[in-house]
Design an enzyme around this catalytic site. Structure first.
Site, mmCIF file in Angstrom:
data_model
loop_
_atom_site.group_PDB
_atom_site.id
_atom_site.type_symbol
_atom_site.label_atom_id
_atom_site.label_comp_id
_atom_site.label_asym_id
_atom_site.label_seq_id
_atom_site.Cartn_x
_atom_site.Cartn_y
_atom_site.Cartn_z
ATOM 1 N N LYS A 182 -27.021 -14.288 42.302
ATOM 2 C CA LYS A 182 -27.960 -13.196 42.564
ATOM 3 C C LYS A 182 -29.130 -13.756 43.361
ATOM 4 C CE LYS A 182 -30.954 -9.746 40.476
ATOM 5 N NZ LYS A 182 -31.423 -9.083 39.256
ATOM 6 N N LYS A 231 -24.427 -10.705 44.450
ATOM 7 C CA LYS A 231 -25.382 -9.624 44.682
ATOM 8 C C LYS A 231 -26.543 -10.127 45.515
ATOM 9 C CE LYS A 231 -28.728 -6.997 42.079
ATOM 10 N NZ LYS A 231 -29.440 -6.913 40.863
#
Ligand code: PBG
Ligand code: ZN
Length: 329
Positions: A199, A252
């Site tokens: 992330k 992500k």
């Protein structure tokens, strides 16, 4: 003169052979829809930065989700949006039995027992400072305390009936702690763990922070989210989470990080790989289409193709309602 070994058109000009060239075709089952749950039970509030997305109260879930389930929706991911008055430095409200997420889990599982209910696990929506964990006195992250609290929250979502928990906090060691917690609670056989592994600290979360009212009150998340230019840290985080017991690995954001999705598929070939097409990607495509830059449907479908080509099995996207319609046709 074109050489005989230069000829590719024959293999893909025909509408039947064209899909043979595609590695993965998009199905309804490869989509997960993120939704925002407010603690105002009767509310349905449009989110200005995210066209067609709403903050929903528990009493509005059936009218909103029912038609999507009828169209083939298989999985949702829940984000709680509590009022400011319940926020404290520790994120105490995250697993409040009367809070929006726990009530929404109960309601969705009651209405749609086979719908997979995943819960984002983080503290930033519930902390007064807006950071994803607990802080030390000097405002640095207290990783040990954060992991303990995150594991507690994840287990409580699982106890309430969640089928999947997905920690997005980026604390070190939380995957092992959550897996252990699920096991100790007797839930590890039926609740899966999806790690937001790679992330990145991204500008693309802007509309989400507006939707979830979860912006940091000071500083930023660069002490725990990855630097966008780093491939190595992404790879290390993926391998770490894989070894700590993640059932699925997520990358992500999605579209700026296609190389990392490919890395995830290669590093964890035996795990499902998820890509989260985040709020800023959603807003970008909407606004561009509205400005006449490209055709909306063509662009959304191309973005899906790019994520699948990069190697992901599961796509978390706000375009899910549109895609369910298009896949029906
Ligand atoms: C919370 C969280 C965020 C997103 C998912 N979980 C925001 C953040 O880390 O600031 C982003 C989702 C999106 O932008 O659609 N930790
Ligand atoms: Zn967070």
């Amino acid at each position: 003169m074109v050489q005989i070994d230069s000829l590719l058109h024959a293999g893909y000009h025909n509408p039947t052979t064209r899909p043979w060239q595609v590695e993965r075709t998009l199905t309804k089952g490869s989509l997960m829809y993120p939704i925002f749950i407010t603690d105002e039970a009767d509310a349905k509030i449009a989110i200005p930065s995210m066209p067609n997305q709403y903050r929903l109260g528990v009493n509005r879930l059936e009218e909103f989700i029912g038609p999507l389930v009828a169209k083939g929706l298989r999985a949702v991911m829940l984000f709680g949006v509590p009022s400011d008055s319940v926020k404290d430095p520790f994120g105490t409200a995250a697993d409040d039995p009367n809070g929006p997420v726990v009530l929404a889990i109960t309601e969705l599982k009651r209405l749609y027992p086979t719908l997979l209910v995943s819960c984002d696990v983080c503290l930033c929506e519930y902390t007064s400072h807006g950071h994803c964990g607990h802080l030390n006195e000097d405002n640095t992250i207290n990783n040990t305390a954060s992991v303990k609290r995150l594991a507690e929250v994840a287990v409580n979502y699982a106890k309430a009936g969640a089928d999947n928990v997905a920690p997005s906090d980026m604390m070190d060691g939380r995957i092992r702690a959550i897996k252990q917690g699920l096991h100790d609670a007797g839930l590890s056989h039926r609740v899966s763990l999806m790690a937001y592994s790679a992330k990145y600290a991204s500008a693309l979360y802007g509309p989400f922070r507006d939707a979830a009212c979860s912006g940091a009150q000071f500083g930023d998340r660069s002490a725990y989210q990855l630097p966008p230019g780093s491939r190595g840290l992404g790879r290390r985080a993926i391998q770490r989470d894989m070894h700590e017991g993640a059932d699925m690995i997520m990358v992500k954001p999605a579209m700026f990080y296609l190389d990392i999705i490919r890395d995830a598929k290669e590093l964890a070939p035996d795990h499902p790989i998820a890509a989260y097409q985040v709020s800023g990607e959603y807003a970008m495509i909407h606004h561009s289409a509205n400005a006449g830059v490209f055709d909306f449907k063509t662009a959304v479908l191309e973005s899906m193709a790019s994520l699948q080509r990069a190697g992901c099995n599961l796509i978390i996207t706000y375009f899910t309602p549109d895609l369910l319609d298009w896949l029906e046709q």
